[in-house]
Scaffold this motif. Sequence first.
Motif, short mmCIF file in Angstrom:
data_model
loop_
_atom_site.label_atom_id
_atom_site.label_comp_id
_atom_site.label_asym_id
_atom_site.label_seq_id
_atom_site.Cartn_x
_atom_site.Cartn_y
_atom_site.Cartn_z
N THR A 67 0.86 -1.04 0.00
CA THR A 67 0.17 -0.15 -0.08
C THR A 67 0.83 1.20 0.07
N ALA A 68 0.44 2.34 -0.19
CA ALA A 68 0.93 3.58 -0.16
C ALA A 68 1.62 3.73 1.08
N ALA A 69 0.86 3.54 2.27
CA ALA A 69 1.28 3.67 3.46
C ALA A 69 2.57 2.85 3.77
N GLN A 70 2.54 1.46 3.44
CA GLN A 70 3.69 0.66 3.62
C GLN A 70 4.64 0.97 2.50
N ALA A 71 4.71 1.76 1.38
CA ALA A 71 5.65 2.21 0.70
C ALA A 71 6.10 3.17 1.21
N ILE A 118 4.13 2.75 -9.40
CA ILE A 118 4.40 1.11 -10.06
C ILE A 118 4.13 1.09 -11.39
N ASN A 119 3.18 1.72 -11.93
CA ASN A 119 3.07 1.71 -13.47
C ASN A 119 4.19 2.37 -14.28
N GLN A 146 9.14 -4.16 8.36
CA GLN A 146 7.85 -3.61 8.76
C GLN A 146 6.78 -4.58 9.07
N GLY A 147 7.31 -5.94 8.59
CA GLY A 147 6.35 -6.84 8.73
C GLY A 147 5.41 -7.47 7.66
N SER A 148 5.76 -6.65 6.50
CA SER A 148 4.85 -7.06 5.38
C SER A 148 5.47 -7.97 4.36
N VAL A 180 1.47 9.96 2.36
CA VAL A 180 1.59 8.55 2.52
C VAL A 180 0.49 7.84 2.15
N ASP A 181 -0.65 8.30 2.16
CA ASP A 181 -1.91 7.61 1.90
C ASP A 181 -2.55 7.76 0.51
N ASP A 182 -1.64 8.15 -0.37
CA ASP A 182 -2.01 8.69 -1.94
C ASP A 182 -1.85 7.23 -2.63
N GLU A 183 -2.84 6.47 -2.38
CA GLU A 183 -2.71 5.15 -3.11
C GLU A 183 -2.95 5.34 -4.85
N GLU A 184 -3.33 6.32 -5.38
CA GLU A 184 -3.34 6.86 -6.80
C GLU A 184 -1.97 7.03 -7.03
#
Length: 164
Positions: free
Chosen positions: A32-36, A98-99, A154-156, A88-92
């Motif tokens: 996710t954006a937060a994990q990244a 990634i794209n 981070q445990g992901s 941090v939460d900008d998933e788009e």
Amino acid sequence: MNRMELLLHELELTFDKEGWFPPLKDALKGLTAAQASWRPPGEAANTIWETVNHMLFYKERLLQVIQGIDPIHTANSNDDTFAVDHTVDDEEAWQATINRAERIQRELHNLLSAMSDADFDRLFSQTSLGLSTFNIIMHDAFHTGQIVQTRKLQGSWPARRSFD
């Protein structure tokens, strides 16, 4: 295996085909954006998103140089190549990153695989681009390892991977 086949093979291994280490595409899968955006402790630690931006900066520059295009993005220092200008939460925005990684990989692979032996020899023997291309491949492998390590911290990252 000739030089171009070796180059393309190694390029694929660092992005989307697993060899001795996970490729970048797998290292980013499901993040996710937060994990990244998560930063491990320590002054010198980068987020995964920062690391990916850094990797893309240099890979895209290489692509543009091979295409004969003046590099579009510039940086005042290597540190500038890690910059992330999204929350941090900008998933788009994370998905766009990634794209972009997939697009740059595909364009570089297509450009190199379309080269004739003569074009390859001319471009890679008379300039430092051949060495630069191999350096980018090693650079990607190195930073992909950092991304996997960050995910472990981070445990992901999956706890255990089986070897079939």
